[in-house]
Design an enzyme around this catalytic site. Structure first.
Site, PDB file in Angstrom:
ATOM      1  N   GLU A   1       0.864  -1.170   0.000  1.00 15.46           N
ATOM      2  CA  GLU A   1       0.000   0.000   0.000  1.00 15.46           C
ATOM      3  C   GLU A   1       0.907   1.227   0.000  1.00 15.46           C
ATOM      4  O   GLU A   1       1.836   1.307   0.807  1.00 15.46           O
ATOM      5  CB  GLU A   1      -0.887   0.036   1.256  1.00 15.46           C
ATOM      6  CG  GLU A   1      -1.879   1.198   1.191  1.00 15.46           C
ATOM      7  CD  GLU A   1      -2.600   1.469   2.516  1.00 15.46           C
ATOM      8  OE1 GLU A   1      -2.220   0.894   3.534  1.00 15.46           O
ATOM      9  OE2 GLU A   1      -3.548   2.282   2.485  1.00 15.46           O
TER      10      GLU A   1
ATOM     11  N   LYS B   1       4.512   0.086   9.871  1.00  9.20           N
ATOM     12  CA  LYS B   1       4.483   1.364   9.163  1.00  9.20           C
ATOM     13  C   LYS B   1       3.962   2.479  10.059  1.00  9.20           C
ATOM     14  O   LYS B   1       4.391   3.622   9.947  1.00  9.20           O
ATOM     15  CB  LYS B   1       3.587   1.237   7.931  1.00  9.20           C
ATOM     16  CG  LYS B   1       4.295   0.651   6.725  1.00  9.20           C
ATOM     17  CD  LYS B   1       3.518   1.022   5.475  1.00  9.20           C
ATOM     18  CE  LYS B   1       3.849   0.111   4.323  1.00  9.20           C
ATOM     19  NZ  LYS B   1       2.870   0.257   3.240  1.00  9.20           N
TER      20      LYS B   1
ATOM     21  N   ARG C   1       5.983 -13.001   9.220  1.00  7.71           N
ATOM     22  CA  ARG C   1       6.600 -11.719   8.916  1.00  7.71           C
ATOM     23  C   ARG C   1       7.923 -11.621   9.659  1.00  7.71           C
ATOM     24  O   ARG C   1       8.157 -12.325  10.647  1.00  7.71           O
ATOM     25  CB  ARG C   1       5.680 -10.581   9.319  1.00  7.71           C
ATOM     26  CG  ARG C   1       5.535 -10.416  10.840  1.00  7.71           C
ATOM     27  CD  ARG C   1       4.496  -9.356  11.181  1.00  7.71           C
ATOM     28  NE  ARG C   1       4.672  -8.164  10.393  1.00  7.71           N
ATOM     29  CZ  ARG C   1       3.678  -7.353  10.028  1.00  7.71           C
ATOM     30  NH1 ARG C   1       2.442  -7.634  10.402  1.00  7.71           N
ATOM     31  NH2 ARG C   1       3.902  -6.279   9.323  1.00  7.71           N
TER      32      ARG C   1
END
Length: 573
Positions: free
Chosen positions: A48, A283, A273
């Site tokens: 994104e 983020k 992850r």
RNA sequence: UGGCCCUUCGUCCAAUGGCAGGACAGCGGACUUUGGAUCCGUUAAUGGAGGUUCGAAUCCUCCAGGGCCAACCA
């Protein structure tokens, strides 16, 4: 000035091992062999554009592009840009730069925002099939009626709206007749489903906001679950890799692609992850570090972002080797910083020229060296065990700078460096013996004096005597001044995310993550190097001149990573 | 009415019913004009209890521990 400049060739010989077989690749290999999708293997990297990519994304990039290459497939770069309020073209550009810099080329560049039309058509289709409805509850009411993990949800009073009414409402939503938050489109699945994601998930929400690509063409925007799987399906993706926290979303992913009528839909598989000690990789938190000014920007060399690592001097090869080393699995994994630093040193060791730089200078006067005489020594750019050649001239004179840490007035037994009465080798130069210490009014060592042995030019003693210590130095008359930025871990605790109740992760920031040294002295051979040049400062670490702040006459160096320091352990004993 | 996932040396990853192995870290040594690098050696693990099996890290059951899910974020 250099007799050979290997720094002009950016690519070191490939030392990358063949990719290992992990559970994802096993699965892809199986599917490729069975031809189950009836099309080539196709992956995608779907960021994104609401922030910069970080080392965790690098793991995903290496995986998605790596699998595509290994199985002769394709990999798309797709911007998952469904939220107009957080996204920006600036991030799109940064993401492209970072992926390219990492060494990957995408086959197609796609944007979820190009699929708004198709997604809207599917929305109408679902409504028509009675599989979706327009809910007109408030945001709070929707939340409350969703239930909890242990309590089933309760149906919305609008859940049984007739198809025609839903269709009319949906069209008016799309036409912009309603303000934000008044209506949403939801899938009609099961409000009592044990998987919370399946309790009539939201598909479209109203946002009267300008989208960085679509402008004001749309005022209804798809949510992640509605957009993601279908985007994969539109693109013919076969394997959709995502991180573990999306496991529950898989059921909804499958529901949507089936309802939309895709015959051999893509399949989502989750992997763990990356978590790295002494840093944060969310983020939201990285954005906070930037906006609150705890770092200088997304590309601050202390940031775990690709841009930050790049500016710090880390190479794409090192990042890829790191990704390969840590592997891909399904259990939560926290990687020690040493693993990353090893990958960085291992790469830099084989490709970076050595020079001498004195970070904290102490004057050394060679009392038996003739005043004004300069000896031009020829020093190799690479050590004996690195298969690259080249050398540079290094001037030697009566007055030198040495590292303050390399002199001790009253040293412990195992200190192999300079001390009164002791002999050391000046790297590539001469053997010198310390004769005197000059102190200032405060009683601090201001200058050290020594005599040199004229028979030891180059550093070897003809009589075969062994000198244990070798220290680096620069000629005071020829040295180039520089600013050196010593970077260290951004946080002082291994898990900054594990914040104690009522505390902010900002509290565990490492106050010494950046130590700026202004009076460093470097040998003159580096004076004309362009910004972004990497060197090893012998015995100190790997450095790169800052691409933005460094300029001829005002050099600025970033420490990429320190050398391993086994003396630190000895010293503590 | 909760669901799902995970658990092998300190850390990360292998072993796909048949000798628990590699990497990083650590420790010891060799070598060394970087206390770097390299080389050699070495320490170190199957969360627990049952069961199936000639044989279990692997299959089954239970337990324990950890993680994810209750944004109109992704």
């Amino acid at each position: 000035m250099r007799s050979t400049d290997h720094r002009a060739s950016p690519e070191a010989p490939s030392r990358e091992a063949p990719p290992r077989r992990d559970f994802l690749r096993e699965k892809v290999a199986e599917d490729a062999a069975s031809g189950r999708f009836g099309r080539p293997i196709h992956t995608r990297f779907p960021p994104e554009p609401n922030g910069f990519l970080h080392i965790g994304h690098a793991k995903s990039i290496c995986l998605n592009f790596g699998v595509a290459r290994e199985f002769a497939g394709r990999c798309n770069l797709r911007f998952d840009d469904t939220n107009p309020t957080t996204e920006d073209i600036r991030y799109v550009e940064a993401i492209r730069d970072d992926v390219r810099w990492l060494g990957f080329t995408w086959d197609d560049e796609r944007f979820a925002s190009d699929y708004f039309e198709r997604l809207y058509e599917i929305a109408e289709m679902l409504v028509g099939a009675g599989k979706a409805y327009v809910d007109s509850q408030s945001e709070e009411a929707i939340r409350e009626r969703r239930g909890t993990v242990t309590v089933p949800g309760t149906p919305s009073p609008y859940r049984e709206r007739p198809v025609e009414e839903n269709l009319g409402l949906l069209r008016r939503m799309r036409a912009g007749e309603f303000p934000d938050g008044t209506h949403v489109l939801r899938a009609r699945i099961d409000m009592a489903h044990p998987n919370m994601l399946m309790r009539d998930p939201l598909l479209l929400r109203i946002r009267h906001a300008s989208h960085y690509r679509r402008g004001s063409a749309w005022c209804v925007y798809p949510l992640y679950d509605f957009a993601h799987g279908l985007s994969d399906a539109f693109e013919g993706i076969t394997h959709s890799f995502c991180t573990l926290e999306f496991k529950d979303n898989r059921e909804l992913y499958q529901w949507l692609v089936r309802e939309a009528g895709f015959e051999r839909p893509p399949e989502q598989t989750e992997f763990a992850r990356l978590e790295l000690d002494y840093t944060v990789l969310s983020k939201r938190k990285l954005l906070r570090l930037v906006t609150d000014g705890h770092v200088t920007g997304w590309d601050d060399p202390r940031m775990p972002t690709i841009a930050g690592l790049r500016r710090r001097g880390v190479t794409p090869e090192a990042i890829r080797a790191f990704a390969d080393r840590i592997g891909v699995a399904r259990s939560d994994a926290r990687i020690e910083l040493a693993t990353f630093e090893h990958a960085v040193r291992d790469d830099l060791n084989m490709r970076v020229p050595r020079v001498m730089a004195v970070l904290r200078p102490l004057k050394l006067v060679i009392t038996n060296w003739p005043e004004g005489q300069v000896d031009m020594l020829d020093a190799p750019l690479y050590p004996h065990d690195v298969p690259l050649t080249g050398s540079r001239p290094v001037p030697f004179g009566r007055e030198l700078w040495i590292e303050r840490d390399d002199f001790m007035e009253d040293p412990p037994r195992k200190f192999f460096r300079l001390a009164p009465g002791r002999e050391v080798r000046l790297r590539y130069g001469y053997l010198v013996t310390c004769t005197d210490v000059v102190k200032n009014a405060a009683g601090e060592v201001a200058e050290v004096r020594a005599t040199y042995d004229p028979a030891t030019r180059g550093g070897d003693a003809p009589d075969g005597r062994r000198v244990q210590g070798t220290i680096h130095w620069v000629s005071a008359a020829h040295a180039v001044a520089a600013e050196v930025r010593l970077y260290d871990r951004l946080f002082s605790v291994p898990e900054p995310d594990a914040v104690p109740e009522g505390q902010d992760f900002i509290a565990s920031l490492n106050p010494e993550s950046l130590v700026t040294i202004r009076g460093a002295r470097i040998e003159p051979s580096i004076a004309a190097d362009p910004p972004g040049t990497r060197n090893q400062f012998e015995r100190t670490g790997y450095f790169m001149s800052d691409p933005l702040d460094s300029r001829p006459g005002a050099l600025v160096y970033n420490r990429t990573v320190a050398l391993r320091d086994s003396w630190a352990k000895v010293k503590d004993k």
